[in-house]
Design a protein around this motif. Sequence first.
Motif, short mmCIF file in Angstrom:
data_model
loop_
_atom_site.label_atom_id
_atom_site.label_comp_id
_atom_site.label_asym_id
_atom_site.label_seq_id
_atom_site.Cartn_x
_atom_site.Cartn_y
_atom_site.Cartn_z
N ALA A 92 0.84 -1.19 0.00
CA ALA A 92 0.00 0.00 0.00
C ALA A 92 0.88 1.25 0.00
O ALA A 92 2.06 1.20 0.34
N GLN A 110 -1.12 -6.88 -1.13
CA GLN A 110 -2.25 -7.06 -2.03
C GLN A 110 -3.11 -8.26 -1.64
O GLN A 110 -2.64 -9.38 -1.57
N ARG A 125 -4.03 -0.71 -6.75
CA ARG A 125 -3.63 0.46 -5.97
C ARG A 125 -4.33 0.42 -4.63
O ARG A 125 -5.55 0.46 -4.56
N ILE A 126 -3.53 0.35 -3.59
CA ILE A 126 -4.11 0.42 -2.25
C ILE A 126 -3.56 1.69 -1.62
O ILE A 126 -2.34 1.84 -1.47
N GLU A 127 -4.44 2.61 -1.33
CA GLU A 127 -3.99 3.90 -0.84
C GLU A 127 -4.53 4.20 0.55
O GLU A 127 -5.73 4.07 0.79
#
Length: 136
Positions: A92, A110, A125-127
């Motif tokens: 992330a 993920q 996309r991990i935000e």
Amino acid sequence: MTIEERLRSRGLRVTDIRRDVLHLLQESDRALSQADVERALPDLADRVTLFRVLHNFEEAGLVHRVIDPQGTSRYATCAPTCSADHHHDMHAHFRCTACDGVFCVTGLEQPAAVVPKGFTVHEVRIELVGRCATCG
Ligand SMILES: [Zn+2]
Ligand SMILES: [Zn+2]
Ligand SMILES: [Zn+2]
């Protein structure tokens, strides 16, 4: 490993621009856009060369690209496990709403997503959004 050794270990010839850019990215606590690199190293070669250097680094498994919601690419150095064939940066990223800084974070790798039949995932996309330590 020195910067020169890192470059050579990925089959990249050591040049001043490659050394300076990789050093800058390695020392930075946050991901840097091409504009950030240009600001930090104003005496560098032209934009096209710098773009190519960052692209080479990405291909060589030295840096990974983080794309923010506005579409701006930023670059952060990779873990040593990344290679030219395979990046392992499915971690992330944290974005600070005050300074707009983007930081790599671990511990939220993920998840194994199940997508509908026929779908192809190109990128995950991990935000995380909040405030960095500098901004409090
Ligand atoms: Zn990587
Ligand atoms: Zn901040
Ligand atoms: Zn990262």
